[in-house]
Design an enzyme around this catalytic site. Structure first.
Site, PDB file in Angstrom:
ATOM      1  N   PRO A 113       0.790  -1.227   0.000  1.00  0.00           N
ATOM      2  CG  PRO A 113      -0.098  -1.092   2.144  1.00  0.00           C
ATOM      3  CD  PRO A 113       0.549  -2.057   1.188  1.00  0.00           C
ATOM      4  CG  ASN A 114      -0.232   4.390   1.249  1.00  0.00           C
ATOM      5  OD1 ASN A 114      -1.175   4.947   0.695  1.00  0.00           O
ATOM      6  ND2 ASN A 114      -0.322   3.888   2.466  1.00  0.00           N
ATOM      7  NE  ARG A 150       3.998   6.746   1.548  1.00  0.00           N
ATOM      8  CZ  ARG A 150       4.220   5.544   2.041  1.00  0.00           C
ATOM      9  NH1 ARG A 150       4.770   4.611   1.297  1.00  0.00           N
ATOM     10  NH2 ARG A 150       3.900   5.262   3.276  1.00  0.00           N
ATOM     11  CE1 TYR A 181       8.766   5.207   2.815  1.00  0.00           C
ATOM     12  CE2 TYR A 181       7.282   7.094   2.909  1.00  0.00           C
ATOM     13  CZ  TYR A 181       7.748   5.890   3.430  1.00  0.00           C
ATOM     14  OH  TYR A 181       7.175   5.384   4.579  1.00  0.00           O
ATOM     15  CG  ASN A 198       8.367  -1.788   0.749  1.00  0.00           C
ATOM     16  OD1 ASN A 198       7.713  -1.870   1.794  1.00  0.00           O
ATOM     17  ND2 ASN A 198       9.020  -0.688   0.408  1.00  0.00           N
ATOM     18  CB  ALA A 242       1.217   0.455   6.575  1.00  0.00           C
ATOM     19  CD  GLU A 247      10.387  -7.357   6.437  1.00  0.00           C
ATOM     20  OE1 GLU A 247      10.551  -8.495   6.936  1.00  0.00           O
ATOM     21  OE2 GLU A 247      10.009  -6.378   7.108  1.00  0.00           O
ATOM     22  CG  HIS A 289      10.788  -2.120   5.274  1.00  0.00           C
ATOM     23  ND1 HIS A 289       9.435  -2.063   5.009  1.00  0.00           N
ATOM     24  CD2 HIS A 289      10.998  -3.285   5.918  1.00  0.00           C
ATOM     25  CE1 HIS A 289       8.861  -3.152   5.496  1.00  0.00           C
ATOM     26  NE2 HIS A 289       9.784  -3.904   6.049  1.00  0.00           N
ATOM     27  NE  ARG A 309       9.604   6.591   8.730  1.00  0.00           N
ATOM     28  CZ  ARG A 309       8.731   6.336   7.754  1.00  0.00           C
ATOM     29  NH1 ARG A 309       8.947   5.350   6.895  1.00  0.00           N
ATOM     30  NH2 ARG A 309       7.632   7.074   7.643  1.00  0.00           N
TER      31      ARG A 309
HETATM   32  C1  DQA Z   1       8.013   1.273   4.171  1.00  0.00           C
HETATM   33  C2  DQA Z   1       8.009   1.520   5.687  1.00  0.00           C
HETATM   34  C3  DQA Z   1       6.621   1.312   6.263  1.00  0.00           C
HETATM   35  O1  DQA Z   1       6.640   1.559   7.664  1.00  0.00           O
HETATM   36  C4  DQA Z   1       5.632   2.260   5.620  1.00  0.00           C
HETATM   37  O2  DQA Z   1       4.341   2.016   6.107  1.00  0.00           O
HETATM   38  C5  DQA Z   1       5.671   2.209   4.146  1.00  0.00           C
HETATM   39  C6  DQA Z   1       6.959   2.110   3.466  1.00  0.00           C
HETATM   40  C7  DQA Z   1       9.374   1.600   3.551  1.00  0.00           C
HETATM   41  O3  DQA Z   1       9.587   1.163   2.424  1.00  0.00           O
HETATM   42  O4  DQA Z   1      10.194   2.288   4.150  1.00  0.00           O
HETATM   43  O5  DQA Z   1       4.645   2.344   3.485  1.00  0.00           O
HETATM   44  O6  DQA Z   1       7.746  -0.097   3.947  1.00  0.00           O
END
Ligand code: DQA
Length: 148
Positions: free
Chosen positions: A12-13, A20, A25, A74, A77, A98, A100, A107
């Site tokens: 998501p996102n 964003r 990011y 990735n 959230a 995984e 990020h 954070r």
């Molecule tokens: C994320 C870190 C997560 O905490 C966050 O919700 C994201 C992006 C990252 O790539 O740093 O959406 O996965």
């Protein structure tokens, strides 16, 4: 030689990368970055999938998780909330790395825990988009390490 099949999954996102919170990011959208990855890893058969829906991410893991050589995930959230996705990672035989983009450990506290990590072959955090490239290098290497 048949190319290894690797799927990059963004949750998501992450469709908003480039727009964003660029201070966290970065400025690049993933579609453009994916094109450079494809050029950079000609020996891999790379595919990309993004969804904002937990069920769609689950279905995709089930779809590729017994035939692909690797998944770079990735989960956004959902990493911090989804036992269902963690169970899917545990259920499939394809190894998952995984990733990020941000250093989740630097954070908010709610980002420090991942339901996924325990079931993953490896974890890369805080390296920006380069984290995806580092994950792909794991499958692109010529000589397997003894652990995998
Ligand atoms: C994320 C870190 C997560 O905490 C966050 O919700 C994201 C992006 C990252 O790539 O740093 O959406 O996965």
């Amino acid at each position: 030689m048949t190319k290894k099949k690797i799927l990059i999954i963004n949750g998501p996102n992450l469709n908003l990368l480039g727009k964003r919170e660029p201070e966290i990011y970065g400025n690049q959208n993933f579609e453009d970055y994916f094109k450079t990855l494809k050029k950079q890893f000609p020996r891999l058969n790379l595919k990309y999938f993004q969804s904002n829906h937990e069920g769609a991410l689950l279905n995709k893991l089930h779809e590729v998780g017994f035939s692909y050589n690797g998944v770079v995930l990735n989960g956004g959230a959902f990493t911090h909330t989804s036992i269902a996705i963690a169970d899917a990672i545990a259920a499939i035989t394809t190894p998952v790395i995984e990733v990020h983009i941000s250093n989740v450990h630097a954070r908010e506290a709610f980002r420090h825990h991942s339901f996924f990590s325990k079931h993953c072959a490896g974890i890369i955090v805080g390296m920006g988009l380069t984290g995806y490239e580092l994950a792909l290098r794991f499958w692109d290497r010529k000589t397997p390490t003894s652990a995998f």
